[in-house]
Design an enzyme around this catalytic site. Structure first.
Site, PDB file in Angstrom:
ATOM      1  N   ALA A 207       0.851  -1.204   0.000  1.00  0.00           N
ATOM      2  CA  ALA A 207       0.000   0.000   0.000  1.00  0.00           C
ATOM      3  C   ALA A 207       0.878   1.243   0.000  1.00  0.00           C
ATOM      4  O   ALA A 207       2.111   1.150  -0.078  1.00  0.00           O
ATOM      5  CB  ALA A 207      -0.899  -0.020   1.232  1.00  0.00           C
ATOM      6  N   ASN A 208       0.270   2.399   0.049  1.00  0.00           N
ATOM      7  CA  ASN A 208       1.038   3.641   0.222  1.00  0.00           C
ATOM      8  C   ASN A 208       0.272   4.561   1.161  1.00  0.00           C
ATOM      9  O   ASN A 208      -0.804   4.222   1.653  1.00  0.00           O
ATOM     10  CB  ASN A 208       1.342   4.294  -1.133  1.00  0.00           C
ATOM     11  CG  ASN A 208       0.096   4.724  -1.845  1.00  0.00           C
ATOM     12  OD1 ASN A 208      -0.633   5.593  -1.374  1.00  0.00           O
ATOM     13  ND2 ASN A 208      -0.186   4.089  -2.980  1.00  0.00           N
ATOM     14  N   ARG A 209       0.832   5.741   1.405  1.00  0.00           N
ATOM     15  CA  ARG A 209       0.325   6.597   2.483  1.00  0.00           C
ATOM     16  C   ARG A 209      -0.802   7.531   2.071  1.00  0.00           C
ATOM     17  O   ARG A 209      -1.208   8.396   2.831  1.00  0.00           O
ATOM     18  CB  ARG A 209       1.467   7.434   3.054  1.00  0.00           C
ATOM     19  CG  ARG A 209       2.554   6.629   3.693  1.00  0.00           C
ATOM     20  CD  ARG A 209       3.626   7.535   4.276  1.00  0.00           C
ATOM     21  NE  ARG A 209       4.811   6.793   4.650  1.00  0.00           N
ATOM     22  CZ  ARG A 209       4.931   6.066   5.756  1.00  0.00           C
ATOM     23  NH1 ARG A 209       3.919   5.981   6.594  1.00  0.00           N
ATOM     24  NH2 ARG A 209       6.040   5.420   6.017  1.00  0.00           N
TER      25      ARG A 209
END
Ligand code: PMT
Length: 399
Positions: A207-209
């Site tokens: 995932a990412n932020r």
């Protein structure tokens, strides 16, 4: 014909010195053909008389939940309204509305409506700048409420600073733009928001932020300016009223949703952080720790925006975002050209308060003609407004 003719507009008036300017706003709305109903709070009655507003508006002023023949005045007004504008909006009203508190007829009406709502704050600079007031306004803006920022100038008591109610002309222009379908009226805007999640096994993801806040701000801004908005999102924030939400998780799902929505889109804004790589294989069960660390082989995901750029229809406007940590302008310009975009919104996500998860952002808006507009650190809705302003400018050049 005026966009206001025949529309029912509820004007909420709260207890601030600027309440007298609500009289001018009501008069202008009535002159433009609107059916105007004023709702005063108890505080407002310390500043202006009911008789003045009743004489100017289309029906007598209302202020109480209890003195009407109708058994449900608190919902009836909100349901009848095509638009509600609060002039002036005090810190108390803003706080109660943001907190969902129905303390009087006006707050009941605001909570019982599905119509667009405009709030026009006015207060002393210290109160305007207080984090509680700013947080409440940011929350309302995220929910799709239109905030008409106060001006700088002379305040009650002779002080100078920000907090003076916006001029009645500006307030009425915002009402007209909101009801008149605005400068994106008749256009289909597709916005993406959030970070994609690429499954490794049954429970783990890459995932990412991205929080989705910037994309949701673009969607809220576009719908408030009259667009039909499809928001393709990986996150669960409150959907701005009037926006059609399509929930996705992976880059592949986002690609399918974007491709389908883009068939009828006049404008596509890709604010989402799409994974560039995903595991070649997803294991259907949870990998066991005892089996040792897995080797995860990655493959590139499709570049959704580059695909749209390659097939761009005449008249379609493509906007990308670029999240960079160095060489902001050079890297963003390369993406602008490679993906055949009309605009790229570059943010240096290594800077304080910028990009992922923050309520604020700072961006450079770059166009293929090398023109550049810089927006210094501000809330994400203001960034969204600047993006839409430039999109409108680009599209004006098409005609
Ligand atoms: O969501 P927030 O927490 O509010 O944070 C906002 C943000 C930092 C996510 C936003 O401002 C932002 O920069 N979004 C783009 C992030 C990104 O993926 O940038 P990129 O430089 O890697 O991609 C460039 C463009 O191509 C983006 O418009 C992206 O959506 C698109 N892209 C990228 C990869 C891919 N496989 N397909 C794409 O369409």
């Amino acid at each position: 014909m005026s966009a206001l003719r025949g529309k029912t507009i509820v004007v909420g008036v709260t207890g601030g010195i600027a309440a007298y300017k609500a009289v001018d706003v009501c008069r202008r709305l009535v002159d433009a053909g609107a059916h105007v109903v004023a709702v005063m709070t108890e505080g407002a009655e310390h500043f202006i008389g009911r008789t003045t507003l009743s004489a100017l508006c289309s029906e007598p002023v209302q202020s109480s939940l209890w003195d009407e023949a109708s058994p449900i005045p608190h919902t009836r007004l909100g349901q009848r309204a095509d638009l509600i504008v609060v002039v002036p909006a005090t810190a108390r009203l803003i706080g109660a509305y943001a907190g969902g508190l129905s303390t009087d007829l006006l707050t009941n009406t605001l909570l019982a409506t599905r119509a667009p709502v405009i709030v026009c704050p006015a207060m002393h600079t210290e109160m305007w700048e207080h984090p509680a007031v700013q947080d409440n306004l940011a929350l309302l803006a995220r929910r799709g409420v239109i905030v008409v920022e106060p001006d700088e100038g002379r305040l009650a008591g002779g002080d100078l600073g920000k907090g003076r109610l916006a001029s009645p002309e500006r307030i009425v222009a915002v009402v007209e733009r909101t009801l008149g379908r605005g400068d994106l009226g008749g256009l289909h805007v597709v916005v993406t928001a959030g970070g994609t999640r690429e499954p490794i096994d049954a429970v783990r993801v890459i995932a990412n932020r991205s929080s989705g806040k910037q994309g949701y701000a673009v969607a809220a801004e576009a719908v408030s300016r009259g667009a039909t908005v499809t928001l393709i999102s990986t996150v669960e924030l409150a959907t701005p009223p009037g926006v059609q939400l399509v929930s996705v998780e992976t880059a592949a799902q986002m690609e399918a949703a974007v491709q389908s929505a883009a068939e009828t889109a006049d404008i596509v804004v890709m604010a989402a952080a799409v994974a560039d790589f995903r595991p070649t294989l997803t294991v259907g069960h949870k990998l066991k720790k005892d089996d040792g660390a897995p080797s995860i082989v990655l493959e590139p995901t499709p570049d959704i925006l580059a695909g749209l750029g390659a097939r761009k229809r005449p008249g379609q406007t493509l906007v990308g975002f670029a999240a960079e940590t160095s060489d902001l302008v050079a890297n963003a310009e390369a993406k602008l050209r490679r993906k055949n975009l009309d605009l790229i919104v570059a943010n240096d996500v290594s800077a304080s308060g910028v990009g992922f998860q923050h309520d604020t952002n700072a961006v450079c808006l770059l166009r293929p003609d090398a023109s550049m507009v810089t927006i210094s650190l501000t809330d994400k809705r203001s960034v969204a407004r600047a993006v839409v302003d430039i999109v409108v400018e680009i599209r004006a050049g098409l005609s």
